[in-house]
Write a protein that holds these residues in place. Structure first.
Motif, short mmCIF file in Angstrom:
data_model
loop_
_atom_site.label_atom_id
_atom_site.label_comp_id
_atom_site.label_asym_id
_atom_site.label_seq_id
_atom_site.Cartn_x
_atom_site.Cartn_y
_atom_site.Cartn_z
N GLU A 1 -27.59 90.35 128.65
CA GLU A 1 -28.94 89.86 128.91
C GLU A 1 -29.30 90.14 130.36
OE1 GLU A 1 -29.26 85.75 127.89
OE2 GLU A 1 -28.56 86.07 125.85
N GLU A 2 -30.60 90.06 130.64
CA GLU A 2 -31.08 90.26 132.00
C GLU A 2 -30.32 89.32 132.94
OE1 GLU A 2 -35.17 89.61 134.56
OE2 GLU A 2 -35.28 89.80 132.38
N GLY A 3 -29.84 89.87 134.03
CA GLY A 3 -29.11 89.07 135.01
C GLY A 3 -27.60 89.15 134.85
N ASP A 4 -27.12 89.63 133.69
CA ASP A 4 -25.67 89.78 133.52
C ASP A 4 -25.15 90.86 134.46
OD1 ASP A 4 -25.54 87.87 131.55
OD2 ASP A 4 -25.48 89.30 129.88
N GLU A 5 -23.91 90.70 134.87
CA GLU A 5 -23.30 91.69 135.74
C GLU A 5 -22.35 92.56 134.94
OE1 GLU A 5 -21.58 90.20 139.35
OE2 GLU A 5 -23.15 88.71 139.58
N LEU A 6 -22.31 93.83 135.30
CA LEU A 6 -21.39 94.78 134.68
C LEU A 6 -20.41 95.27 135.73
CD1 LEU A 6 -23.92 96.87 132.59
CD2 LEU A 6 -22.54 94.94 131.85
N ARG A 7 -19.18 95.50 135.30
CA ARG A 7 -18.14 96.00 136.20
C ARG A 7 -17.86 97.46 135.83
NH1 ARG A 7 -14.18 92.11 135.81
NH2 ARG A 7 -13.58 92.96 133.81
N GLU B 1 -31.44 81.58 133.49
CA GLU B 1 -32.82 81.13 133.63
C GLU B 1 -33.21 81.07 135.10
OE1 GLU B 1 -36.53 80.38 132.82
OE2 GLU B 1 -35.04 80.84 131.29
N LYS B 2 -32.30 80.60 135.95
CA LYS B 2 -32.57 80.55 137.39
C LYS B 2 -32.79 81.96 137.93
CE LYS B 2 -30.59 78.58 141.65
NZ LYS B 2 -31.48 79.20 142.52
N ARG B 3 -31.93 82.91 137.51
CA ARG B 3 -32.09 84.29 137.96
C ARG B 3 -33.42 84.86 137.51
NH1 ARG B 3 -26.06 86.48 136.51
NH2 ARG B 3 -25.02 85.67 138.35
N ARG B 4 -33.79 84.60 136.26
CA ARG B 4 -35.06 85.12 135.73
C ARG B 4 -36.22 84.59 136.54
NH1 ARG B 4 -33.05 84.05 130.03
NH2 ARG B 4 -32.22 86.06 129.44
N SER B 5 -36.20 83.30 136.86
CA SER B 5 -37.32 82.71 137.60
C SER B 5 -37.39 83.26 139.02
CB SER B 5 -37.23 81.17 137.63
OG SER B 5 -36.10 80.75 138.37
N GLU B 6 -36.23 83.60 139.60
CA GLU B 6 -36.23 84.19 140.94
C GLU B 6 -36.75 85.61 140.92
OE1 GLU B 6 -32.18 83.80 142.18
OE2 GLU B 6 -32.39 81.68 142.68
N TRP B 7 -36.60 86.32 139.80
CA TRP B 7 -37.03 87.72 139.71
C TRP B 7 -38.50 87.84 139.36
CZ3 TRP B 7 -32.40 89.94 136.50
CH2 TRP B 7 -31.28 89.97 137.30
N GLN B 8 -39.14 86.78 138.94
CA GLN B 8 -40.56 86.85 138.57
C GLN B 8 -41.40 87.00 139.82
OE1 GLN B 8 -41.55 87.02 135.41
NE2 GLN B 8 -39.42 86.87 134.80
N PRO B 9 -42.38 87.93 139.78
CA PRO B 9 -43.22 88.15 140.97
C PRO B 9 -44.15 86.97 141.23
CG PRO B 9 -43.81 89.68 139.18
CD PRO B 9 -42.67 88.83 138.71
#
Length: 90
Positions: A31-37, A82-90
């Motif tokens: 999902e959006e915000g997940d990290e990949l290695r 959800e926190k990451r999504r809200s921080e990424w919203q313009p």
């Protein structure tokens, strides 16, 4: 994007970005915000979902069931997303 039975390809953009095919995002719960290695191997590059599961349960009482621990971890992950999504919203 090219697709065979189990093979999918995408292109790298000028900025070094790639798109993960929808089927794979859904299959692996990305999902959006997940990290990949990104890991170098003898065969090339391997991509893994980075998880913080190693520290799960460290601050939880020993008498909490594994099922409850997993539920708590999933709730925390959802809150973080959800926190990451809200921080990424313009």
């Amino acid at each position: 994007m090219s697709t065979d039975a189990d093979e999918k390809t995408t292109r790298v953009t000028r900025k070094g970005q790639v798109t993960i095919p929808k089927e794979l995002r859904e299959e692996f719960g990305l999902e959006e915000g997940d990290e990949l290695r990104w890991e170098k191997t003898e065969d090339g590059i391997q991509i893994r979902k980075a998880t913080q599961s190693a520290g799960r349960g460290m601050l939880v009482d020993d008498d909490i069931s594994e099922e409850k621990r997993e539920e708590m971890a999933e709730e925390m992950e959802a809150d973080i997303r959800e926190k990451r999504r809200s921080e990424w919203q313009p």
